[in-house]
Structure formats: structure tokens, C-alpha cells
Design a protein around this motif. Structure first.
Motif, mmCIF file in Angstrom:
data_model
loop_
_atom_site.group_PDB
_atom_site.id
_atom_site.type_symbol
_atom_site.label_atom_id
_atom_site.label_comp_id
_atom_site.label_asym_id
_atom_site.label_seq_id
_atom_site.Cartn_x
_atom_site.Cartn_y
_atom_site.Cartn_z
ATOM 1 N N PHE A 3 3.312 8.080 43.657
ATOM 2 C CA PHE A 3 2.730 6.743 43.755
ATOM 3 C C PHE A 3 3.627 5.824 44.568
ATOM 4 O O PHE A 3 4.843 5.827 44.417
ATOM 5 C CB PHE A 3 2.526 6.150 42.367
ATOM 6 N N ASN A 4 2.993 5.034 45.418
ATOM 7 C CA ASN A 4 3.701 3.988 46.150
ATOM 8 C C ASN A 4 2.914 2.697 46.038
ATOM 9 O O ASN A 4 1.696 2.689 46.252
ATOM 10 C CB ASN A 4 3.844 4.353 47.634
ATOM 11 N N ASN A 5 3.615 1.618 45.706
ATOM 12 C CA ASN A 5 2.960 0.315 45.684
ATOM 13 C C ASN A 5 2.583 -0.088 47.104
ATOM 14 O O ASN A 5 3.202 0.365 48.064
ATOM 15 C CB ASN A 5 3.906 -0.742 45.094
ATOM 16 N N PRO A 6 1.598 -0.957 47.224
ATOM 17 C CA PRO A 6 1.263 -1.486 48.551
ATOM 18 C C PRO A 6 2.461 -2.233 49.137
ATOM 19 O O PRO A 6 3.377 -2.637 48.408
ATOM 20 C CB PRO A 6 0.116 -2.461 48.270
ATOM 21 N N SER A 7 2.428 -2.445 50.434
ATOM 22 C CA SER A 7 3.503 -3.189 51.093
ATOM 23 C C SER A 7 3.514 -4.634 50.591
ATOM 24 O O SER A 7 2.520 -5.126 50.051
ATOM 25 C CB SER A 7 3.294 -3.177 52.611
ATOM 26 N N ARG A 8 4.623 -5.309 50.809
ATOM 27 C CA ARG A 8 4.708 -6.724 50.436
ATOM 28 C C ARG A 8 3.632 -7.534 51.163
ATOM 29 O O ARG A 8 3.044 -8.450 50.585
ATOM 30 C CB ARG A 8 6.092 -7.285 50.791
ATOM 31 N N GLU A 9 3.358 -7.192 52.404
ATOM 32 C CA GLU A 9 2.333 -7.907 53.171
ATOM 33 C C GLU A 9 0.964 -7.744 52.514
ATOM 34 O O GLU A 9 0.207 -8.699 52.390
ATOM 35 C CB GLU A 9 2.290 -7.426 54.626
ATOM 36 N N GLU A 10 0.656 -6.526 52.082
ATOM 37 C CA GLU A 10 -0.618 -6.261 51.418
ATOM 38 C C GLU A 10 -0.692 -6.987 50.074
ATOM 39 O O GLU A 10 -1.720 -7.569 49.730
ATOM 40 C CB GLU A 10 -0.812 -4.749 51.215
ATOM 41 N N ILE A 11 0.402 -6.976 49.327
ATOM 42 C CA ILE A 11 0.429 -7.694 48.050
ATOM 43 C C ILE A 11 0.205 -9.191 48.291
ATOM 44 O O ILE A 11 -0.559 -9.832 47.567
ATOM 45 C CB ILE A 11 1.745 -7.431 47.293
ATOM 46 N N GLY A 12 0.831 -9.737 49.317
ATOM 47 C CA GLY A 12 0.630 -11.146 49.649
ATOM 48 C C GLY A 12 -0.819 -11.447 49.982
ATOM 49 O O GLY A 12 -1.373 -12.467 49.546
ATOM 50 N N ARG A 13 -1.457 -10.557 50.715
ATOM 51 C CA ARG A 13 -2.874 -10.733 51.061
ATOM 52 C C ARG A 13 -3.740 -10.693 49.803
ATOM 53 O O ARG A 13 -4.640 -11.523 49.628
ATOM 54 C CB ARG A 13 -3.311 -9.646 52.048
ATOM 55 N N LEU A 103 -5.743 -3.324 40.012
ATOM 56 C CA LEU A 103 -5.141 -3.080 38.708
ATOM 57 C C LEU A 103 -3.646 -3.276 38.892
ATOM 58 O O LEU A 103 -3.010 -2.568 39.672
ATOM 59 C CB LEU A 103 -5.428 -1.660 38.216
ATOM 60 N N TRP A 104 -3.078 -4.253 38.180
ATOM 61 C CA TRP A 104 -1.666 -4.605 38.339
ATOM 62 C C TRP A 104 -0.965 -4.418 37.001
ATOM 63 O O TRP A 104 -1.215 -5.149 36.051
ATOM 64 C CB TRP A 104 -1.553 -6.049 38.784
ATOM 65 N N ASP A 112 0.754 6.854 35.513
ATOM 66 C CA ASP A 112 0.125 7.628 36.584
ATOM 67 C C ASP A 112 -1.343 7.875 36.287
ATOM 68 O O ASP A 112 -2.176 7.876 37.196
ATOM 69 C CB ASP A 112 0.851 8.954 36.793
ATOM 70 N N GLU A 113 -1.675 8.071 35.015
ATOM 71 C CA GLU A 113 -3.073 8.290 34.640
ATOM 72 C C GLU A 113 -3.921 7.070 34.987
ATOM 73 O O GLU A 113 -4.996 7.198 35.579
ATOM 74 C CB GLU A 113 -3.189 8.606 33.150
ATOM 75 N N ALA A 114 -3.434 5.879 34.648
ATOM 76 C CA ALA A 114 -4.173 4.646 34.970
ATOM 77 C C ALA A 114 -4.304 4.485 36.479
ATOM 78 O O ALA A 114 -5.373 4.115 36.979
ATOM 79 C CB ALA A 114 -3.489 3.433 34.360
ATOM 80 N N ALA A 115 -3.242 4.774 37.201
ATOM 81 C CA ALA A 115 -3.276 4.652 38.667
ATOM 82 C C ALA A 115 -4.312 5.600 39.261
ATOM 83 O O ALA A 115 -5.085 5.210 40.145
ATOM 84 C CB ALA A 115 -1.893 4.927 39.252
ATOM 85 N N THR A 116 -4.351 6.826 38.781
ATOM 86 C CA THR A 116 -5.313 7.807 39.284
ATOM 87 C C THR A 116 -6.745 7.355 39.020
ATOM 88 O O THR A 116 -7.599 7.397 39.912
ATOM 89 C CB THR A 116 -5.048 9.189 38.651
ATOM 90 N N ILE A 117 -7.005 6.907 37.795
ATOM 91 C CA ILE A 117 -8.348 6.439 37.437
ATOM 92 C C ILE A 117 -8.771 5.305 38.359
ATOM 93 O O ILE A 117 -9.867 5.302 38.926
ATOM 94 C CB ILE A 117 -8.388 5.975 35.965
ATOM 95 N N LEU A 123 -9.945 0.989 43.445
ATOM 96 C CA LEU A 123 -9.095 -0.160 43.148
ATOM 97 C C LEU A 123 -7.725 0.032 43.787
ATOM 98 O O LEU A 123 -7.231 1.160 43.919
ATOM 99 C CB LEU A 123 -8.905 -0.336 41.634
ATOM 100 N N ILE A 124 -7.119 -1.054 44.163
ATOM 101 C CA ILE A 124 -5.733 -1.041 44.607
ATOM 102 C C ILE A 124 -4.875 -1.135 43.356
ATOM 103 O O ILE A 124 -5.168 -1.904 42.442
ATOM 104 C CB ILE A 124 -5.461 -2.212 45.569
ATOM 105 N N VAL A 125 -3.809 -0.351 43.307
ATOM 106 C CA VAL A 125 -2.955 -0.313 42.127
ATOM 107 C C VAL A 125 -1.550 -0.770 42.480
ATOM 108 O O VAL A 125 -0.984 -0.360 43.494
ATOM 109 C CB VAL A 125 -2.899 1.116 41.524
ATOM 110 N N ILE A 126 -1.018 -1.618 41.612
ATOM 111 C CA ILE A 126 0.368 -2.063 41.703
ATOM 112 C C ILE A 126 0.983 -1.800 40.333
ATOM 113 O O ILE A 126 0.407 -2.163 39.311
ATOM 114 C CB ILE A 126 0.458 -3.560 42.074
ATOM 115 N N MET A 127 2.150 -1.138 40.324
ATOM 116 C CA MET A 127 2.806 -0.819 39.056
ATOM 117 C C MET A 127 4.259 -1.251 39.095
ATOM 118 O O MET A 127 4.890 -1.257 40.152
ATOM 119 C CB MET A 127 2.774 0.694 38.785
ATOM 120 N N ASP A 128 4.753 -1.579 37.888
ATOM 121 C CA ASP A 128 6.170 -1.875 37.705
ATOM 122 C C ASP A 128 6.643 -3.031 38.596
ATOM 123 O O ASP A 128 7.752 -3.018 39.107
ATOM 124 C CB ASP A 128 7.011 -0.612 37.962
ATOM 125 N N ARG A 129 5.770 -4.006 38.758
ATOM 126 C CA ARG A 129 6.115 -5.211 39.512
ATOM 127 C C ARG A 129 5.610 -6.425 38.755
ATOM 128 O O ARG A 129 4.510 -6.401 38.200
ATOM 129 C CB ARG A 129 5.448 -5.224 40.895
#
Length: 139
Positions: A3-13, A103-104, A112-117, A123-129
Motif C-alpha cells: 500500500f502507498n498513500n496518495p501523493s501530498r499533491e493528491e491529498i491536497g486536491r 476512506l481515510w 490492508d483489508e479495509a484498503a482492499t475493500i 475509493l481513494i484510501v489514505i492510512m496512518d495519516r
């Protein structure tokens, strides 16, 4: 799954486009992290929707609290989660069911299960932020 979070630019958008943020697990106690984060986001102009079955019907931060995401009578852009990892898959299924965009999972929460679902349903997923920290960095 890698898993990789979106870039900071994408999160800002995503934050700029967010019309509403449902905070799952938002406490009605002002000394809790979920309350402080939601309060800070609300002060920055975000629409906060409390979701917590134990506080359902109460008013938190001037907003009616709902028992579940399905009970919220308006569209939700971001589902921000303050629940332990073992509960996140269920929240992800609910976020999919209501047509949320993001889903943040808050800082310290990884599922990982939530991210996969969520990702399997677009959905775009952001974790541990922390959403408050990300907003402060980007805005």
C-alpha cells in the motif's frame, strides 16, 4: 498488498474538493483526539458529520451525530476513521455502500483489508495519516 498513500499533491486536491467529512468514531468528549481533530477541521471550514452509535442523536460540534454512515442523510466525500484497525473493514464496506470518495484512516490506524475493500470499489484510501496535520501542511 503493498500500500502507498496518495501523493501530498493528491491529498491536497482531495481536501480542497471535500464538501463533507464524516468522522466515524467522533467522541462527544472535548479531550479526545477525534473531537480535537474534528473541531480544528470545522474551524478551517470543513463540514463535519459525526458518526458514533454511542452518541447517536446527540449534538457534537453543533452537528447531529448519526449511528452509522447509512443514517447520514447527505452525500459524504471523505470518511475519516477513528476506530481500531479490526473495525475498519466494516467501515470500508459502509463507505462503499454510501458512495463516499475517500476512506481515510487516522494516524496509527492501518488495515490492508479495509484498503482492499475500498480500492476495489473505486475509493481513494489514505492510512496512518492525520487529516488535520495533512490539511495544515497543505493549506
Amino acid at each position: 498488498m503493498s500500500f502507498n498513500n496518495p501523493s501530498r499533491e493528491e491529498i491536497g486536491r482531495l481536501l480542497k474538493q471535500a464538501g463533507s467529512i464524516a468522522v466515524v468514531g467522533l467522541s462527544d468528549k472535548s479531550d479526545r483526539t477525534s473531537y480535537m481533530v474534528a473541531y480544528a477541521l470545522q474551524k478551517k471550514g470543513y463540514r463535519i458529520i459525526p458518526v458514533n452509535p454511542t452518541a447517536s442523536g446527540k449534538v457534537i460540534l453543533g452537528e447531529t451525530c448519526y449511528a452509522s454512515l447509512q443514517d447520514v442523510p447527505e452525500p459524504i466525500d471523505i470518511v475519516n476513521v477513528f476506530r481500531r484497525s479490526e473495525f475498519c473493514a466494516e467501515v470500508a464496506r459502509d463507505a462503499v455502500a454510501i458512495g463516499a470518495n475517500v476512506l481515510w484512516l487516522q494516524q496509527g490506524i492501518i488495515s490492508d483489508e479495509a484498503a482492499t475493500i475500498a480500492e476495489e470499489h473505486g475509493l481513494i484510501v489514505i492510512m496512518d495519516r492525520c487529516i488535520k496535520v495533512e490539511d495544515a501542511i497543505l493549506n
